[in-house]
Scaffold this motif. Structure first.
Motif, PDB file in Angstrom:
ATOM      1  N   THR A  53      -1.782   9.023   2.556  1.00 40.89           N
ATOM      2  CA  THR A  53      -2.829   9.879   3.119  1.00 40.89           C
ATOM      3  C   THR A  53      -3.284   9.311   4.463  1.00 40.89           C
ATOM      4  N   ASP A  64       0.869  -1.171   0.000  1.00 43.66           N
ATOM      5  CA  ASP A  64       0.000   0.000   0.000  1.00 43.66           C
ATOM      6  C   ASP A  64       0.909   1.225   0.000  1.00 43.66           C
ATOM      7  N   ASP A  84      -0.136   4.495  -0.431  1.00 45.86           N
ATOM      8  CA  ASP A  84      -0.894   5.727  -0.219  1.00 45.86           C
ATOM      9  C   ASP A  84      -0.486   6.337   1.120  1.00 45.86           C
TER      10      ASP A  84
END
Length: 686
Positions: free
Chosen positions: A545, A541, A543
């Motif tokens: 954010t 993963d 990402d």
């Protein structure tokens, strides 16, 4: 000829030297070994003896004066003792060597002195007091292995704790001059044997010299058999004669017979080096090279420490396996190395805290695993010790705060571990003298001349000012999961792993741990009124954010780690709802075997051709040395334990580039070699 063992001795602490203090001929008190019934030196003339036997007989004043090589002059010693020989060599170097020269000291010791005994012994020489203080301040714990000390800007000392012959067989490095010391052959016959002299020969440079106080027959015969030429020269004081000599053609290093692909690449000139990535891996490499006088261009798309190394607080910790393996040995070496390195870099503790780490056992299975670890690894309590639930509670400190909080399990306490400010540390390292920063992205990495092994590298960069090109002698890739994004590194598997920490501003009077506590997750002592805990773990993963779901995960992990602590925080007025928490997500990189990559980048296509026979039969090992992309290196896959691995890996790479002895044993350097996965996949038919 002596090859390095393919295994390491058990991970353990060493017995400290047993001393008594006796009057020497001058009536002064001098250290005496109870075990070997021999003196370390005479306080009356020990300094003069060292200068006559080891400095003069190795011709060090004139050799230091004439030293012009870019690499350091290397002295090897068999028996560190009080360190008097090495401190005298350092003083001689300062007196005679040109300003740009460097000195690298390598010394073995099976029974290291306790710190207080070391300080007392060296107090006999007031003119060495400043040098002795630098040594005593960095004196390592008595743990078998390599311990690197930075005595000053030009002088490095590697202490190899353990049996001398075994340590020299594990040494990855070459020596210019030997101090063949130790207690007399009649007092310590176990040291003076043929295997020792063979190990010295195999770790010598052509023309390496030696000197020793003894003329014992076993020494003369052993040296001659190993390839050394010796001659009798006038001894010191009551000793009528001593030995000195040299080895013109050392024997070939046989350690690569079963792993020819790990043969180090030829040494190249490195005046200018580009480091790609300004996180912890990149900035430690940049600072290590700059300390050696290399001009470094540090390249990153963002500011130093902006990526996975950008947290305001990170744990300096390790989790060691119950049974000895190379990965655990490497990480323990890394922890001890980082502790000394941080103390030397930041003695005021502005960037870190040596407050210790408690690795909790939150269940019976982990309790049994930790008990097995302690049984298998008799390490000093100053490094790691088992604690029961009562002691663990006291160490965490929550029993003394709001309401009291008792733990139901004990754990492993690491007194030398702690926490660091990774973002601030990266900025400090990036600002090192000799390091210049470039904000941009490397779009292309190509050798300047394909047919020239010393041709250097051309980097095509895209930055704020448009496209640019720079040319350097060598390149170190330290860009986390993006490190495998170049054609030369595509064969090195790297897995992105997303991790998110949670941060809570503590209300006035809220309880807080006094130590880093690790279990499934971790929680750290607050800094600047903020408690940091976490972290989530999401492989594949990328990402970055922040997510409320990960805050919820971290809160649940906090409860599992310290049951009842969240309730105590809430009672003190803290808002522990996921949406109220601050946090930061980042993407780390991991290798398939969870050990870092640190070393030269293999030419994977050449390896697949050269070692193709091993795909059918792994015992069919061609003698062909492994081919690497000349002058291309990588430090990556540090995962969540980069504070314990990146500084040591940086020293490993800088030592290879600058033709120095390595800061860890040869099998551990091999374990970190980036090509290990290429060979493994080849053998498995992938």
């Amino acid at each position: 000829m002596t090859a390095a063992p393919d295994h390491l001795p058990p991970l353990a602490g060493l017995e400290s030297a047993r001393l008594d203090w006796r009057q020497d001929d001058s009536g002064e008190s001098a250290p005496h070994s109870s075990a070997f019934d021999d003196v370390y030196f005479s306080r009356h003339d020990g300094r003069a003896e060292t200068e006559h036997v080891f400095l003069a007989a190795n011709r060090l004043p004139e050799r230091f004066r004439d030293w012009q090589a870019p690499r350091p002059f290397v002295i090897g010693e068999t028996g560190f003792g009080t360190g008097l020989n090495m401190l005298c060599a350092w003083a001689c170097f300062d007196a005679h060597a040109p300003a740009g020269a460097r000195l690298h000291l390598v010394s073995t010791e099976k029974f290291p002195l306790a710190r207080d005994d070391l300080a007392r012994a060296l107090a006999a020489w007031p003119d060495l007091a400043e040098r002795a203080a630098a040594l005593v301040a960095q004196w390592p714990e008595p743990v078998a292995g390599v311990h690197r000390l930075w005595l000053d800007e030009r002088v490095t000392l590697d202490l190899h704790f353990g049996d001398t012959t075994e340590r020299l067989a594990l040494l990855d490095g070459a020596v210019d001059a030997w101090f063949l010391d130790g207690f007399a052959p009649s007092k310590n016959p176990e040291m003076w044997h043929d295997a020792l002299f063979a190990a010295m020969a195999s770790r010598s440079r052509p023309g390496a010299t030696f000197a020793t106080f003894t003329c014992a027959g076993v020494v003369k015969r052993g040296l001659r058999a190993a390839g050394f030429a010796w001659r009798k020269v006038p001894g010191f004081g009551r000793k009528r004669e001593m030995l000195a000599g040299e080895i013109e053609t050392p024997p070939a290093d046989e350690r690569r017979g079963s792993t020819p692909w790990l043969t180090p690449p030829a040494v190249q000139t490195a005046r200018r080096v580009a480091v790609i990535g300004a996180g912890l891996a990149g900035t430690t490499v940049a600072a290590a090279l700059a300390r050696r006088g290399v001009a470094v261009t540090l390249i990153d798309r963002e500011a130093p420490g902006a990526g996975a190394s950008g947290n305001a607080q990170g744990a300096l910790y390790v989790k060691l396996a119950a049974d000895t393996n190379l990965q655990s040995r490497t990480y323990l070496s890394g922890l001890l190395h980082s502790r000394r390195w941080l103390e030397a870099l930041d003695p005021d503790h502005a960037l870190w805290s040596p407050g210790g780490v408690l690795q909790l056992a939150t269940g019976e299975r982990e309790t049994r695993r930790q008990a097995r670890f302690l049984a298998n690894h008799p390490l000093p309590a100053s490094v790691v010790r088992g604690v029961d639930a009562e002691e663990a509670t006291r160490l965490v400190g929550l029993d003394l705060l709001h309401g009291g909080l008792g733990l139901s399990h004990g754990g492993l306490d690491y007194p030398l571990a702690g926490w660091v400010r990774p973002d601030a540390l990266c900025r400090r390292l990036a600002a090192s003298d000799g390091v210049s920063a470039y904000r941009g992205e490397v779009r292309e990495l190509s050798p300047i001349a394909e047919d020239d092994e010393n041709g250097g590298w051309r980097l095509t960069l895209a930055g704020d000012g448009g496209t640019d090109t720079i040319e350097v002698d060598q390149v170190v890739i330290a860009a986390a999961s993006a490190s495998s994004g170049f054609a030369q590194t595509a064969a090195l598997p790297l897995q992105p792993v997303r991790g998110q920490i949670s941060r809570l501003t503590l209300p006035q009077g809220a309880p807080a741990p006094a130590r880093v506590v690790c279990a499934g997750g971790y929680v750290m002592p607050p800094i600047d009124g903020t408690l940091t805990f976490g972290a989530s773990f999401a492989p594949n993963d990328a990402d970055a954010t922040p997510r409320e779901a990960d805050h919820a995960f971290n809160l649940a992990e906090l409860e599992r780690t310290l049951p009842g602590y969240a309730a105590a925080l809430a009672e003190a007025g803290a808002d522990l709802s996921p949406e109220a928490l601050d946090g930061r997500a980042a993407v780390r990189a991991a290798s398939p075997d969870k050990s870092p990559y640190a070393g030269p980048v293999p030419d994977a296509e050449a390896w697949r051709r050269d070692y193709a026979a091993m795909a059918k039969d792994a015992t069919l090992i061609p003698a062909t040395p492994g081919r690497h992309h000349p002058g291309l290196w990588i430090s990556a896959a540090h995962g969540s334990r980069g504070l314990a691995s990146a500084p040591l890996c940086a020293e490993l790479i800088a030592s290879r580039i600058c033709d120095e002895p390595l800061p860890l044993e040869a099998p551990l350097a091999d374990h970190l070699h980036p090509g290990r996965r290429v060979i493994r996949d080849l053998i498995r038919g992938r």
